[in-house]
Design a protein around this motif. Structure first.
Motif, PDB file in Angstrom:
ATOM      1  N   ASN A 138       8.430   5.225   5.809  1.00 58.00           N
ATOM      2  CA  ASN A 138       7.023   5.243   6.194  1.00 58.00           C
ATOM      3  C   ASN A 138       6.637   4.379   7.389  1.00 58.00           C
ATOM      4  N   ILE A 139       7.420   3.376   7.724  1.00 57.89           N
ATOM      5  CA  ILE A 139       7.022   2.495   8.827  1.00 57.89           C
ATOM      6  C   ILE A 139       6.828   3.297  10.110  1.00 57.89           C
TER       7      ILE A 139
ATOM      8  N   ARG B  47      -4.155  -9.082   6.734  1.00 60.47           N
ATOM      9  CA  ARG B  47      -3.334  -9.680   7.786  1.00 60.47           C
ATOM     10  C   ARG B  47      -1.949  -9.044   7.877  1.00 60.47           C
ATOM     11  N   GLU B  48      -1.362  -8.708   6.728  1.00 66.35           N
ATOM     12  CA  GLU B  48      -0.050  -8.080   6.718  1.00 66.35           C
ATOM     13  C   GLU B  48      -0.072  -6.937   5.708  1.00 66.35           C
ATOM     14  N   ALA B  49       0.281  -5.735   6.160  1.00 65.25           N
ATOM     15  CA  ALA B  49       0.320  -4.555   5.297  1.00 65.25           C
ATOM     16  C   ALA B  49       1.761  -4.087   5.168  1.00 65.25           C
ATOM     17  N   TYR B  50       2.229  -3.993   3.922  1.00 63.52           N
ATOM     18  CA  TYR B  50       3.597  -3.570   3.651  1.00 63.52           C
ATOM     19  C   TYR B  50       3.564  -2.200   2.977  1.00 63.52           C
ATOM     20  N   PRO B  51       3.970  -1.154   3.697  1.00 61.17           N
ATOM     21  CA  PRO B  51       3.958   0.184   3.089  1.00 61.17           C
ATOM     22  C   PRO B  51       5.057   0.332   2.042  1.00 61.17           C
ATOM     23  N   TRP B  52       4.757   1.078   0.978  1.00 60.83           N
ATOM     24  CA  TRP B  52       5.801   1.454   0.042  1.00 60.83           C
ATOM     25  C   TRP B  52       6.811   2.360   0.758  1.00 60.83           C
TER      26      TRP B  52
ATOM     27  N   LEU C 124       0.813  -1.206   0.000  1.00 55.19           N
ATOM     28  CA  LEU C 124       0.000   0.000   0.000  1.00 55.19           C
ATOM     29  C   LEU C 124       0.853   1.265   0.000  1.00 55.19           C
ATOM     30  N   MET C 125       0.341   2.269  -0.696  1.00 55.55           N
ATOM     31  CA  MET C 125       1.015   3.554  -0.749  1.00 55.55           C
ATOM     32  C   MET C 125       0.774   4.354   0.525  1.00 55.55           C
TER      33      MET C 125
END
Length: 241
Positions: A206-207, A196-201, A172-173
């Motif tokens: 961004n984390i 369940r798992e979101a990985y930011p660009w 996701l952006m």
């Protein structure tokens, strides 16, 4: 499932029987198991999501399927890729997709969503798991209130079919250029779906920013840090950008 972050919106997902590469534009590619089919998904032609140098870069892989948004074909016709050694039979093998499409590529089921900018977003089912890559389907800020409201309605309408959808990994952006609203689209998707798992660009930026937002508290534990491919030995190091 093993997820590796490459650069910007580029991610590599290795499964038991296949591997998926999303929106590679630059950076070091992770090691690849050549015994597994590789599926490459390109959401649109923008240079921060796609580079035509990807084609010769992966020519040595014995089982590659390129799935590209149809706008890539408009901006990179065969003549534009011939200088990279892409011959006609290779170009004819590319799988071009359009918004609101339903496709099967071998064992992968692929749905495409329209973008609020260019190209498509991908919803992919593979080996019993579901993956989402947003492409440029984002809640883009607009200066005028009327335009901003129209963008919000469009974004919500496009994503409505995913309400309650179980997603094993979403890419996701979260765009720092959007200032205070940088997490708006990310937050809406996480509340709409069962991800369940979101990985930011751009995870290196961004984390921490996302985890500091009050709005992310209900799902903060599901915001994930992917492996960094720069920690791996690269099989294509001489060709990496």
């Amino acid at each position: 499932m093993n997820v590796t972050y490459i650069r910007h919106s580029g991610f590599y997902v290795e499964l038991e029987q296949c591997a998926i590469l999303f929106d590679y534009c630059k950076g070091v590619l992770p090691p690849m198991d050549f015994t597994k089919p590789l599926y490459i998904f390109i959401s649109h032609h923008h240079s921060d999501h796609f580079t035509p140098t990807l084609f010769p870069l992966l020519r040595g892989h014995p089982a590659v399927t390129f799935v590209l948004s149809d706008d890539v074909r408009e901006h990179f016709p065969p003549a534009a890729l011939s200088c990279l050694g892409v011959v006609d039979c290779e170009y004819q093998a590319f799988r071009f997709v359009v918004p609101n499409g339903h496709y099967r590529f071998d064992g992968l089921l692929v749905d495409t969503l329209p973008s609020t900018d260019e190209g498509v977003a991908f919803l992919i089912q593979a080996e019993g798991k579901t993956f989402y890559h947003a492409g440029d389907l984002q809640l883009w800020p607009r200066e005028a209130l009327e335009e901003s409201n129209a963008m919000e309605r469009q974004f919500h309408t496009i994503l409505e079919p995913l309400r309650g959808q179980c997603v094993d990994a979403a890419f996701l952006m979260a765009d720092p250029r959007q200032g205070e609203s940088f997490a708006g689209g990310f937050d809406y998707f996480m509340r709409l779906t069962d991800t369940r798992e979101a990985y930011p660009w751009d995870q290196e930026y961004n984390i921490d920013r996302l985890c500091a937002q009050i709005c992310t508290e209900p799902y903060r534990s599901r915001i994930c840090l992917a492996n960094q491919c720069c920690l791996h030995v690269n099989l294509f190091s001489s060709l990496a950008l």
